[in-house]
Design a protein around this motif. Structure first.
Motif, PDB file in Angstrom:
ATOM      1  N   VAL A  47      40.038  70.815  25.637  1.00 18.43           N
ATOM      2  CA  VAL A  47      40.256  70.381  26.793  1.00 18.43           C
ATOM      3  C   VAL A  47      41.519  69.134  26.994  1.00 18.43           C
ATOM      4  O   VAL A  47      41.026  67.493  26.562  1.00 18.43           O
ATOM      5  N   GLU A  48      42.741  69.545  27.417  1.00 13.68           N
ATOM      6  CA  GLU A  48      44.108  68.343  28.049  1.00 13.68           C
ATOM      7  C   GLU A  48      44.183  67.212  27.338  1.00 13.68           C
ATOM      8  O   GLU A  48      43.948  66.090  27.284  1.00 13.68           O
ATOM      9  N   ASN A  49      44.243  67.500  25.928  1.00 16.36           N
ATOM     10  CA  ASN A  49      44.521  67.353  24.769  1.00 16.36           C
ATOM     11  C   ASN A  49      43.135  65.667  24.727  1.00 16.36           C
ATOM     12  O   ASN A  49      43.877  65.191  24.038  1.00 16.36           O
ATOM     13  N   GLU A  50      42.096  65.973  25.220  1.00 16.73           N
ATOM     14  CA  GLU A  50      41.112  64.621  25.198  1.00 16.73           C
ATOM     15  C   GLU A  50      39.787  65.126  24.211  1.00 16.73           C
ATOM     16  O   GLU A  50      39.439  64.149  23.606  1.00 16.73           O
ATOM     17  N   VAL A  51      38.991  66.542  25.152  1.00 18.59           N
ATOM     18  CA  VAL A  51      37.920  66.878  24.839  1.00 18.59           C
ATOM     19  C   VAL A  51      38.240  67.789  24.304  1.00 18.59           C
ATOM     20  O   VAL A  51      38.064  69.158  24.693  1.00 18.59           O
ATOM     21  N   VAL A  52      36.736  67.326  22.870  1.00 19.76           N
ATOM     22  CA  VAL A  52      36.292  68.660  22.494  1.00 19.76           C
ATOM     23  C   VAL A  52      35.706  69.473  22.429  1.00 19.76           C
ATOM     24  O   VAL A  52      34.397  68.692  23.101  1.00 19.76           O
ATOM     25  N   VAL A  53      35.338  70.984  22.629  1.00 22.42           N
ATOM     26  CA  VAL A  53      34.444  71.786  23.669  1.00 22.42           C
ATOM     27  C   VAL A  53      33.913  72.807  22.664  1.00 22.42           C
ATOM     28  O   VAL A  53      34.815  73.568  22.127  1.00 22.42           O
ATOM     29  N   GLU A  54      32.409  72.262  21.914  1.00 23.48           N
ATOM     30  CA  GLU A  54      31.957  73.784  21.379  1.00 23.48           C
ATOM     31  C   GLU A  54      30.846  74.238  21.980  1.00 23.48           C
ATOM     32  O   GLU A  54      30.295  73.379  22.797  1.00 23.48           O
ATOM     33  N   THR A  55      31.325  75.558  21.640  1.00 26.54           N
ATOM     34  CA  THR A  55      30.199  76.333  22.633  1.00 26.54           C
ATOM     35  C   THR A  55      29.531  77.486  21.303  1.00 26.54           C
ATOM     36  O   THR A  55      29.947  78.069  19.803  1.00 26.54           O
ATOM     37  N   LYS A  56      28.133  77.460  21.717  1.00 27.84           N
ATOM     38  CA  LYS A  56      26.846  77.913  21.051  1.00 27.84           C
ATOM     39  C   LYS A  56      25.979  78.408  21.569  1.00 27.84           C
ATOM     40  O   LYS A  56      26.287  78.774  22.774  1.00 27.84           O
TER      41      LYS A  56
ATOM     42  N   TYR B 234      35.430  67.660  13.931  1.00 30.09           N
ATOM     43  CA  TYR B 234      37.077  67.777  14.830  1.00 30.09           C
ATOM     44  C   TYR B 234      37.091  66.370  15.266  1.00 30.09           C
ATOM     45  O   TYR B 234      38.374  65.826  15.111  1.00 30.09           O
ATOM     46  N   LEU B 235      36.039  65.552  15.932  1.00 24.76           N
ATOM     47  CA  LEU B 235      36.231  64.161  16.739  1.00 24.76           C
ATOM     48  C   LEU B 235      37.864  63.525  15.910  1.00 24.76           C
ATOM     49  O   LEU B 235      38.643  62.898  15.928  1.00 24.76           O
ATOM     50  N   LYS B 236      36.980  63.251  14.861  1.00 26.83           N
ATOM     51  CA  LYS B 236      37.683  62.762  13.451  1.00 26.83           C
ATOM     52  C   LYS B 236      39.237  63.120  13.648  1.00 26.83           C
ATOM     53  O   LYS B 236      39.877  62.453  13.397  1.00 26.83           O
ATOM     54  N   LEU B 237      39.105  64.051  13.079  1.00 27.51           N
ATOM     55  CA  LEU B 237      40.241  64.906  12.588  1.00 27.51           C
ATOM     56  C   LEU B 237      41.137  64.659  13.696  1.00 27.51           C
ATOM     57  O   LEU B 237      42.656  64.641  13.199  1.00 27.51           O
ATOM     58  N   LEU B 238      40.582  65.478  15.187  1.00 30.86           N
ATOM     59  CA  LEU B 238      42.143  64.623  16.535  1.00 30.86           C
ATOM     60  C   LEU B 238      41.543  63.475  16.671  1.00 30.86           C
ATOM     61  O   LEU B 238      42.885  63.243  17.404  1.00 30.86           O
ATOM     62  N   ASN B 239      41.551  62.250  16.124  1.00 29.61           N
ATOM     63  CA  ASN B 239      41.061  61.313  16.594  1.00 29.61           C
ATOM     64  C   ASN B 239      40.949  60.959  17.978  1.00 29.61           C
ATOM     65  O   ASN B 239      41.781  60.218  19.241  1.00 29.61           O
ATOM     66  N   LYS B 240      40.111  61.853  18.367  1.00 29.35           N
ATOM     67  CA  LYS B 240      39.403  61.459  19.738  1.00 29.35           C
ATOM     68  C   LYS B 240      37.807  60.763  19.662  1.00 29.35           C
ATOM     69  O   LYS B 240      37.842  60.941  19.010  1.00 29.35           O
ATOM     70  N   GLU B 241      37.779  60.788  21.384  1.00 27.22           N
ATOM     71  CA  GLU B 241      36.443  60.331  21.105  1.00 27.22           C
ATOM     72  C   GLU B 241      34.919  60.855  21.887  1.00 27.22           C
ATOM     73  O   GLU B 241      33.929  60.494  21.572  1.00 27.22           O
ATOM     74  N   VAL B 242      35.393  61.872  22.355  1.00 29.20           N
ATOM     75  CA  VAL B 242      34.793  62.989  23.692  1.00 29.20           C
ATOM     76  C   VAL B 242      34.516  64.002  23.001  1.00 29.20           C
ATOM     77  O   VAL B 242      35.833  64.800  22.932  1.00 29.20           O
ATOM     78  N   GLY B 243      33.358  64.756  22.990  1.00 34.16           N
ATOM     79  CA  GLY B 243      32.987  65.826  22.311  1.00 34.16           C
ATOM     80  C   GLY B 243      31.632  66.439  23.384  1.00 34.16           C
ATOM     81  O   GLY B 243      30.941  65.609  23.493  1.00 34.16           O
ATOM     82  N   LEU B 244      31.625  67.609  24.039  1.00 34.72           N
ATOM     83  CA  LEU B 244      30.896  68.379  23.788  1.00 34.72           C
ATOM     84  C   LEU B 244      30.251  69.072  23.174  1.00 34.72           C
ATOM     85  O   LEU B 244      31.240  70.132  22.528  1.00 34.72           O
ATOM     86  N   ILE B 245      28.992  69.878  22.915  1.00 35.87           N
ATOM     87  CA  ILE B 245      28.314  70.907  22.816  1.00 35.87           C
ATOM     88  C   ILE B 245      27.737  71.261  23.750  1.00 35.87           C
ATOM     89  O   ILE B 245      26.285  70.811  24.039  1.00 35.87           O
ATOM     90  N   LEU B 246      27.633  72.428  23.915  1.00 33.21           N
ATOM     91  CA  LEU B 246      27.282  73.642  25.020  1.00 33.21           C
ATOM     92  C   LEU B 246      26.524  74.832  24.214  1.00 33.21           C
ATOM     93  O   LEU B 246      27.348  75.404  24.183  1.00 33.21           O
TER      94      LEU B 246
END
Length: 66
Positions: free
Chosen positions: A20-29, A45-57
């Motif tokens: 989302v918005e090139n900032e948030v990794v969202v994993e759906t389960k 995914y966060l490490k590979l994309l060099n991002k800090e915000v992730g959600l697992i839904l």
């Protein structure tokens, strides 16, 4: 998302569910619960994309408030 190692594209790609918005990794389960494997996958995914915000839904619940 393609995976490269020392400028060589590896055969397997990683597939982020939502980015989302090139900032948030969202994993759906849809599983009984979130386990260490799900957390490790999202952190990768966060490490590979060099991002800090992730959600697992997890959608396998009677209410998303849980």
């Amino acid at each position: 998302m393609p995976l490269f190692y020392k400028e060589i594209k590896l055969e397997y790609d990683y597939r982020v569910n939502l980015f989302v918005e090139n900032e948030v990794v969202v994993e759906t389960k849809t599983t009984k619960g979130i386990n260490d494997l799900h957390l490790t996958q999202t952190l990768t995914y966060l490490k590979l994309l060099n991002k800090e915000v992730g959600l697992i839904l997890n959608f396998n619940v009677t209410s998303l408030k849980k």
